[in-house]
Design a protein around this motif. Structure first.
Motif, PDB file in Angstrom:
ATOM      1  N   CYS A  98       1.021  -1.655  -0.174  1.00  9.20           N
ATOM      2  CA  CYS A  98       0.000  -0.164   0.185  1.00  9.20           C
ATOM      3  C   CYS A  98       0.866   1.363   0.207  1.00  9.20           C
ATOM      4  O   CYS A  98       1.132   1.951  -0.356  1.00  9.20           O
ATOM      5  CB  CYS A  98      -1.358   0.042   1.120  1.00  9.20           C
ATOM      6  N   TRP A 103      -0.572   5.201  -1.219  1.00  6.70           N
ATOM      7  CA  TRP A 103      -1.928   5.434  -0.023  1.00  6.70           C
ATOM      8  C   TRP A 103      -1.846   6.068   1.330  1.00  6.70           C
ATOM      9  O   TRP A 103      -0.516   5.418   1.711  1.00  6.70           O
ATOM     10  CB  TRP A 103      -2.520   3.441   0.107  1.00  6.70           C
ATOM     11  N   GLN A 107      -6.662   5.700   4.120  1.00 10.14           N
ATOM     12  CA  GLN A 107      -7.041   4.623   2.840  1.00 10.14           C
ATOM     13  C   GLN A 107      -6.699   3.059   3.425  1.00 10.14           C
ATOM     14  O   GLN A 107      -7.845   2.235   3.420  1.00 10.14           O
ATOM     15  CB  GLN A 107      -6.760   4.386   1.309  1.00 10.14           C
ATOM     16  N   MET A 108      -5.806   2.425   4.053  1.00  9.33           N
ATOM     17  CA  MET A 108      -5.595   1.342   4.576  1.00  9.33           C
ATOM     18  C   MET A 108      -6.439   1.760   5.208  1.00  9.33           C
ATOM     19  O   MET A 108      -7.659   0.285   5.674  1.00  9.33           O
ATOM     20  CB  MET A 108      -4.260   1.413   5.459  1.00  9.33           C
ATOM     21  N   ALA A 110      -9.781   2.263   5.937  1.00  2.00           N
ATOM     22  CA  ALA A 110     -10.974   1.967   5.129  1.00  2.00           C
ATOM     23  C   ALA A 110     -10.996   1.021   3.927  1.00  2.00           C
ATOM     24  O   ALA A 110     -12.440   0.543   4.132  1.00  2.00           O
ATOM     25  CB  ALA A 110     -11.384   3.554   4.423  1.00  2.00           C
ATOM     26  N   SER A 111     -10.556   0.430   4.282  1.00  2.00           N
ATOM     27  CA  SER A 111     -10.339  -0.531   2.407  1.00  2.00           C
ATOM     28  C   SER A 111     -10.127  -1.952   3.195  1.00  2.00           C
ATOM     29  O   SER A 111     -10.187  -3.032   2.438  1.00  2.00           O
ATOM     30  CB  SER A 111      -9.080   0.021   1.606  1.00  2.00           C
ATOM     31  N   TYR A 112      -9.282  -1.905   4.284  1.00  5.09           N
ATOM     32  CA  TYR A 112      -8.763  -3.121   5.046  1.00  5.09           C
ATOM     33  C   TYR A 112      -9.346  -3.520   6.467  1.00  5.09           C
ATOM     34  O   TYR A 112      -9.519  -2.825   7.051  1.00  5.09           O
ATOM     35  CB  TYR A 112      -7.156  -3.804   4.910  1.00  5.09           C
ATOM     36  N   CYS A 119      -2.622  -0.276  12.119  1.00 12.69           N
ATOM     37  CA  CYS A 119      -2.227   0.048  10.832  1.00 12.69           C
ATOM     38  C   CYS A 119      -1.152   1.096  11.810  1.00 12.69           C
ATOM     39  O   CYS A 119       0.385   1.132  10.874  1.00 12.69           O
ATOM     40  CB  CYS A 119      -2.888   1.016  10.229  1.00 12.69           C
ATOM     41  N   GLN A 214      -6.145   9.443  -7.917  1.00 11.97           N
ATOM     42  CA  GLN A 214      -7.061   9.381  -6.386  1.00 11.97           C
ATOM     43  C   GLN A 214      -7.697  10.323  -6.573  1.00 11.97           C
ATOM     44  O   GLN A 214      -8.686  10.137  -5.469  1.00 11.97           O
ATOM     45  CB  GLN A 214      -4.907  10.263  -5.476  1.00 11.97           C
ATOM     46  N   ASP A 218     -14.568   7.167  -6.573  1.00 16.75           N
ATOM     47  CA  ASP A 218     -14.423   5.467  -6.335  1.00 16.75           C
ATOM     48  C   ASP A 218     -15.541   4.489  -7.535  1.00 16.75           C
ATOM     49  O   ASP A 218     -14.984   4.079  -8.109  1.00 16.75           O
ATOM     50  CB  ASP A 218     -15.029   4.896  -4.595  1.00 16.75           C
ATOM     51  N   ARG A 222     -11.495   0.950 -11.020  1.00 14.63           N
ATOM     52  CA  ARG A 222     -11.422   0.154 -10.371  1.00 14.63           C
ATOM     53  C   ARG A 222      -9.385  -0.609 -10.068  1.00 14.63           C
ATOM     54  O   ARG A 222      -8.588   0.401 -10.723  1.00 14.63           O
ATOM     55  CB  ARG A 222     -11.951  -1.174 -11.145  1.00 14.63           C
ATOM     56  N   PRO A 223      -9.420  -1.417  -9.024  1.00 14.40           N
ATOM     57  CA  PRO A 223      -8.479  -1.392  -9.142  1.00 14.40           C
ATOM     58  C   PRO A 223      -7.492  -2.261 -10.520  1.00 14.40           C
ATOM     59  O   PRO A 223      -7.935  -3.098 -10.443  1.00 14.40           O
ATOM     60  CB  PRO A 223      -8.474  -2.656  -7.259  1.00 14.40           C
TER      61      PRO A 223
END
Length: 251
Positions: A98, A103, A107-108, A110-112, A119, A214, A218, A222-223
């Protein structure tokens, strides 16, 4: 300081780390956002404007110079011991990736499935490993270069080969914005080196586009994962068909 280009890159990097957008900067130094964008695009800074930006960043010119010098000596790969530490904990490796992708802390989390406390603890580990420099408000600066790579035969690439490659290549590569191409040929050593340099630039372009996009919402992105490889190699079934008196040439 080597050039005005390095100065502009450093200012952009510090603004990114501080979470300050061009719009934020414009309001703080009394300019239109479009003027700030032109200033950074053209690299046209007066000394007073540099002072204005540094004031917003809460740093002085000496500190900026030190960070430029540090950036020019960024590492291209980790030591074997450092990679072993990264790969020993999947969450630590995830956050390292990340960070390479720039990131934010937010973002870290919120995403995982990683708490804020976790974190922070992992970012501290990456700081201790010399992978990032952790800064106030959970911001960080990478201590690896744009050309950073995992050791070709190191622990991280071994992990990827064992757990990632089959999953990645099981896809059809037929979706929007997807493709897979395999090209075989014989070229000179000099041209092989030239192609590797071009592929490295492509990887850097992809990483830069990630940063640029960025600000895109969203629902409009897409990733994607870009995998680039080039080696002197012949597919195993083809090797078995080679005439015994014709060597497999190594470039």
């Amino acid at each position: 300081m080597n050039s005005a280009h390095e100065l502009v890159k450093a200012l952009k990097r510090e603004l990114k780390v501080a979470g300050i957008t061009y719009k934020d900067l414009a309001s703080r130094i009394g300019l239109a956002e479009s003027s700030v964008k032109r200033m950074f695009s053209a690299g046209d800074f007066s000394l007073s404007r540099i002072d204005d930006v540094l004031r917003v960043l809460k740093m002085d010119f000496a500190e900026l110079s030190r960070r430029i010098a540090n950036a020019q000596s960024l590492r291209r790969e980790l030591s074997l011991e450092q990679e072993r530490a990264v790969v020993a904990d999947p969450k630590l490796m995830l956050l390292a990736i990340c960070c390479i992708s720039h990131w934010t802390f937010e973002q870290m989390v919120a995403s995982y499935l990683i708490s804020e406390a976790e974190c922070i603890a992992y970012l501290l580990q990456l700081d201790q490993l010399g992978f990032i420099e952790l800064r106030p408000q959970n911001r960080y600066c990478l201590k690896v270069s744009n050309g950073f790579r995992w050791r070709p035969h190191g622990p991280v690439m071994a992990y990827f080969r064992k757990y990632v490659c089959d999953d990645y290549y099981s896809g059809g590569f037929d979706g929007e914005g997807e493709m897979m191409m395999v090209v075989h040929g014989e070229i000179s050593n000099a041209q092989a080196t030239h192609f590797v340099e071009r592929l490295q630039r492509l990887g850097q372009d992809f990483a830069q586009q990630h940063l640029t996009d960025q600000k895109v919402s969203d629902e409009h992105k897409r990733p994607y994962t870009l995998v680039i490889g080039m080696r002197s190699w012949l597919f195993a079934p083809f090797r078995e068909l080679k005439r015994p008196d014709v060597p497999i040439r190594k470039h």
